[in-house]
Design a protein around this motif. Structure first.
Motif, PDB file in Angstrom:
ATOM      1  N   ASP A   1      67.476   6.240  41.013  1.00 30.95           N
ATOM      2  CA  ASP A   1      68.248   5.106  41.532  1.00 30.95           C
ATOM      3  C   ASP A   1      68.997   5.512  42.798  1.00 30.95           C
ATOM      4  O   ASP A   1      69.071   4.742  43.756  1.00 30.95           O
ATOM      5  N   GLY A   2      69.516   6.743  42.846  1.00 31.28           N
ATOM      6  CA  GLY A   2      70.203   7.192  44.058  1.00 31.28           C
ATOM      7  C   GLY A   2      69.247   7.259  45.230  1.00 31.28           C
ATOM      8  O   GLY A   2      69.536   6.791  46.332  1.00 31.28           O
TER       9      GLY A   2
ATOM     10  N   ASN B   1      68.267   5.851  36.010  1.00 37.87           N
ATOM     11  CA  ASN B   1      69.153   6.368  34.959  1.00 37.87           C
ATOM     12  C   ASN B   1      70.608   6.068  35.312  1.00 37.87           C
ATOM     13  O   ASN B   1      71.532   6.615  34.741  1.00 37.87           O
ATOM     14  N   GLU B   2      70.777   5.226  36.294  1.00 31.73           N
ATOM     15  CA  GLU B   2      72.057   4.598  36.625  1.00 31.73           C
ATOM     16  C   GLU B   2      73.148   5.527  37.133  1.00 31.73           C
ATOM     17  O   GLU B   2      74.324   5.228  37.015  1.00 31.73           O
ATOM     18  N   ALA B   3      72.758   6.647  37.724  1.00 29.25           N
ATOM     19  CA  ALA B   3      73.719   7.506  38.433  1.00 29.25           C
ATOM     20  C   ALA B   3      72.953   8.661  39.091  1.00 29.25           C
ATOM     21  O   ALA B   3      71.760   8.829  38.870  1.00 29.25           O
ATOM     22  N   TYR B   4      73.658   9.413  39.909  1.00 35.85           N
ATOM     23  CA  TYR B   4      73.088  10.655  40.481  1.00 35.85           C
ATOM     24  C   TYR B   4      73.235  11.723  39.412  1.00 35.85           C
ATOM     25  O   TYR B   4      74.265  12.389  39.315  1.00 35.85           O
ATOM     26  N   MET B   5      72.206  11.903  38.604  1.00 38.90           N
ATOM     27  CA  MET B   5      72.338  12.839  37.492  1.00 38.90           C
ATOM     28  C   MET B   5      72.181  14.275  37.956  1.00 38.90           C
ATOM     29  O   MET B   5      72.895  15.173  37.512  1.00 38.90           O
TER      30      MET B   5
HETATM   31 MG   LIG Z   1      69.713   8.572  38.927  1.00 39.10          MG
END
Ligand SMILES: [Mg+2]
Ligand SMILES: Cc1ncc(C[n+]2csc(CCOP(=O)(O)OP(=O)(O)O)c2C)c(N)n1
Ligand code: SF4
Lengths: 397, 311
Positions: free
Chosen positions: B112-113, B140-144
């Motif tokens: 996503d990022g 995955n809804e964030a910079y993991m």
């Molecule tokens: Mg991500």
């Protein structure tokens, strides 16, 4: 069928156009580029050549230079002969990807119409753009005139795609003062081009029949060795670079060396230049020689890999070297070329003193008289004057 | 019409693992599942351009690789541009007779990022130019990879390391960017949302994306237990709940026409989805009410677009 004898054709043509036509003669497969002054005529002409069916290539009109270099990486990795061109802000925007293109060992060829970096914004010529990309791991050559810019396009593909090299290659040519001038250029016949560079045979490519992983993570256990290998192959590429110039001399009769000298015999001082100003410097040297002054000129053509031995050979006998930089290393040692030259000479027992000039910044004219003045100042140091701090030639205080 | 995912059975998927086990993803990693299904759908005639991010890092630690297909990683923000180049190169070489005239599926993969934020320009350029490729965003809804920082795909209310909950903050204050709508705005032939909890639907969508000529965009929802602070055995269940609560509706847009992939007679309570997740633990009833309102509104918008097609 008997082959026609290779013909050469002399044309009066804009240097940028001749470079685009060299890329066409090299039968490039993909061009991914973004316009920026003063590189625009190259990409405009290449897209015209594709539109007219004279060049069978994919022209990818990307939305930025970052994507231009990224698309070039993808294209080259797929096994296609890949060409692009840029300048200044565009080169700076590519910065991140330049290192990756060379680390992936992708033989992309790029023309860089050297131009000052913002700010303030300036479309005019100096070497500020390319000096920020010194350490990107590309082969970097500076040309002095249109013929050389055209010839070097073939040299670039020949060397970059050599299986012992496989590195990207930048042809630096000065914005406007070279890119936009019309010069008489001797074209190679297509037979000669084909003979000199042939078809690109990738060593590895993204091929579904033989899947490979390109651009993996470099953990601390391997990163250093990867960098060492990259440094090694770039240094070693000098032999291939020179060999390809030798072969070019056999084919077309023009001789190119990593370092060129001009009237150095008996010279007490030498000026050192890089790129398009060299021809003006030669005129200045002619005049000074006529006046009986012992001055000569050294020009750097091959900037990466840096030709240490050839440089030393060329300058070791002079008393003082006047290095003419085209870039200011802000808050640093003065000019980047001079600091490299000093670094290269430091451990030599016998070495000239180095006087530093920074000239032609942001399109400021460097005239024959300016070079004469620089040569005279350099000569005065040989005669015992104290070594001056670096000089910004022509600056108003 | 029979919904395609109803007629599938696991044994109909190829057993070949082109995204091999043994990679370094965390236990219960949703994105890794997405990649596994992706390659089962596409098969070996595929070339991947992967952006920097978790999936690149966990799959390519030299000298090992999880990839059974040709794969290239260049940088973070440029997967779409690299894929453009691969597609252009392959096309030119085929046309010029330099390689066999067999078109591989080129797929760009980014998180996503790498999609919503830093890679949006490259994505837009590649979609606009019309390259024949698939862009897969695993969300995955964030910079993991860099430690759970917020992206513009992070949902309203979620706590991340750069949208933390605090006495003056309830976490992420902005709403998830509508990636599919951005794709649709480019008038590309195929856009779809998908979820690792609906593998057959996902596989079917990947196959459709590969079959269309021109660009296709797939936005696949893929929970990250590490970043969401959830037990690793809940990955698939949470992904399913995201669909069933209306948080992440599954639909496709073929040549501009919307079609709901999973019709829900009613939406499950949002709490079922939020409760097990550490990233939502701090939310008050009031904030949840705002979230619920926003989610329902977006869900209804999609429904309306789908219904508009059937009129
Ligand atoms: Mg991500
Ligand atoms: C130009 C640039 N900026 C920042 C980074 C650092 N970085 C690497 S991966 C990443 C986040 C990736 O997030 P996402 O795309 O969502 O993928 P995920 O790790 O969640 O799978 C960041 C910020 C980078 N590699 N390059
Ligand atoms: S941090 Fe999340 S996305 Fe990354 S490997 Fe672990 S579970 Fe997968």
């Amino acid at each position: 069928m008997a082959k026609a004898a290779p013909q050469s054709l002399r044309k009066g043509i804009e240097v940028s156009i001749s470079m685009a036509e060299a890329a066409m003669q090299a039968n490039v497969d993909v061009v991914a580029a973004y316009p920026i002054t003063p590189q625009t005529h190259i990409v405009e002409h290449l897209s015209e050549l594709v539109a007219d069916g004279r060049l069978d290539a994919e022209f990818v009109p990307v939305e930025s230079e970052h994507s231009a270099m990224s698309a070039c990486c993808g294209s080259s990795a797929s096994g296609a002969r890949t060409y692009t061109a840029t300048s200044s802000q565009g080169l700076a925007l590519m910065h991140e990807i330049l290192y990756i293109a060379s680390a992936l060992r992708l033989p992309i060829v790029m023309a860089v119409a050297n131009r000052a970096l913002s700010g303030p914004i300036s479309i005019w010529n100096d070497h500020g753009d390319i000096m920020a990309e010194r350490d990107t791991g590309w082969i970097q050559v500076f040309v002095e005139n249109g013929q050389e810019a055209y010839d070097m396009t073939f040299h670039a593909f020949r060397v970059a795609e050599d299986h012992g090299v496989l590195l990207p290659y930048m042809i630096n040519f000065d914005g406007f003062i070279l890119s936009h001038v019309i010069e008489p250029i001797v074209y190679w016949s297509q037979e000669l081009v084909d003979q000199y560079i042939g078809l690109y045979e990738p060593m590895l490519r993204l091929d579904t029949k033989n899947p490979i992983t390109m651009g993996p993570v470099g953990i601390p256990d391997i990163y250093l060795e990867t960098r060492k290998a990259h440094d090694f192959v770039l240094r070693e590429s000098k032999a291939t670079i020179v060999k390809a110039w030798d072969e070019m001399e056999k084919l077309v009769g023009r001789r190119y060396r990593p370092i060129e000298t001009y009237k150095t015999d008996g010279a007490r001082i030498l000026l050192l230049t890089m790129g398009g100003v060299s021809e003006t410097a030669m005129t200045a040297v002619d005049a000074l020689r006529e006046a009986g002054l012992p001055v000569g000129l050294v020009r750097i053509r091959l900037w990466r890999p840096f030709p240490f031995e050839e440089l030393y050979e060329a300058v070791k006998d002079c008393e003082v070297l006047g290095v003419v930089d085209r870039c200011l290393s802000t808050g640093g040692p003065g000019g980047p070329v001079a600091s490299e030259i000093k670094g290269a000479l430091y451990h030599k027992d016998k070495r000239p003193k180095v006087v530093e000039f920074i000239a032609g910044i942001g399109g400021r004219d460097v005239r024959v008289e300016d070079f004469q003045d620089m040569a005279k100042k350099t000569l005065s140091v040989a005669d015992g004057a104290p070594l001056p701090p670096f000089e910004l030639v022509g600056v108003r205080e | 019409m029979i919904e395609p995912f109803n007629v599938y059975a696991a044994r109909l998927l190829p057993s070949q693992e082109l995204f091999a086990q043994g990679h370094r993803a965390c236990q219960g990693c949703g994105p890794a599942l997405a990649l596994r299904y992706l390659l089962k759908a596409l098969g070996p005639e595929t070339i991947v351009a992967n952006a920097t991010g978790c999936m690149e890092i966990i799959s390519s630690s030299w000298p090992e690789t999880a990839w059974g297909v040709p794969w290239i990683h260049v940088a973070f923000e440029n997967a779409a541009a690299v894929a453009s180049g691969v597609e252009a190169g392959s096309k030119a070489l085929r046309r010029k007779g330099r390689i066999p005239d067999k078109k591989p599926t080129v797929v760009a993969i980014a998180g996503d990022g790498g999609t919503f934020d830093i890679g949006l320009q490259a994505l837009s350029g590649a979609l606009e130019r019309g390259h024949d490729f698939i862009y897969l965003c695993y969300d995955n809804e964030a910079y993991m990879n860099t430690g759970i920082q917020r992206s513009s795909g992070t949902p309203f209310g979620a706590a991340t390391t750069t949208s933390p909950a605090g006495s003056k903050s309830f976490g992420q204050k902005t709403w998830k960017k509508d990636l599919a709508a951005i794709g649709v705005a480019h008038h590309i032939p195929y856009v779809a949302t998908a979820s690792i909890a609906y593998p057959f639907d996902f596989v079917e969508k990947v196959k459709k994306a590969a079959a269309v000529e021109g660009p296709a965009l797939i936005h696949v929802f893929a929970p990250c237990p590490t970043g969401w602070r959830t037990p690793s055995n809940l990955t698939v269940r949470l992904a399913r709940l995201a669909v069933q609560t209306g948080m992440f509706p599954l639909y496709e847009v073929e040549n501009g026409k919307y079609h709901m992939s999973v019709d829900l007679p009613f939406l499950k309570p949002l709490d079922d989805y939020l409760k097990p997740q550490g990233r939502y633990r701090h939310l008050t009833k009031d904030v949840i009410a705002v979230l619920k309102k926003g989610i329902d509104q977006r869900y209804n918008e999609i429904l309306e677009k789908c219904e508009a097609n059937h009129e």
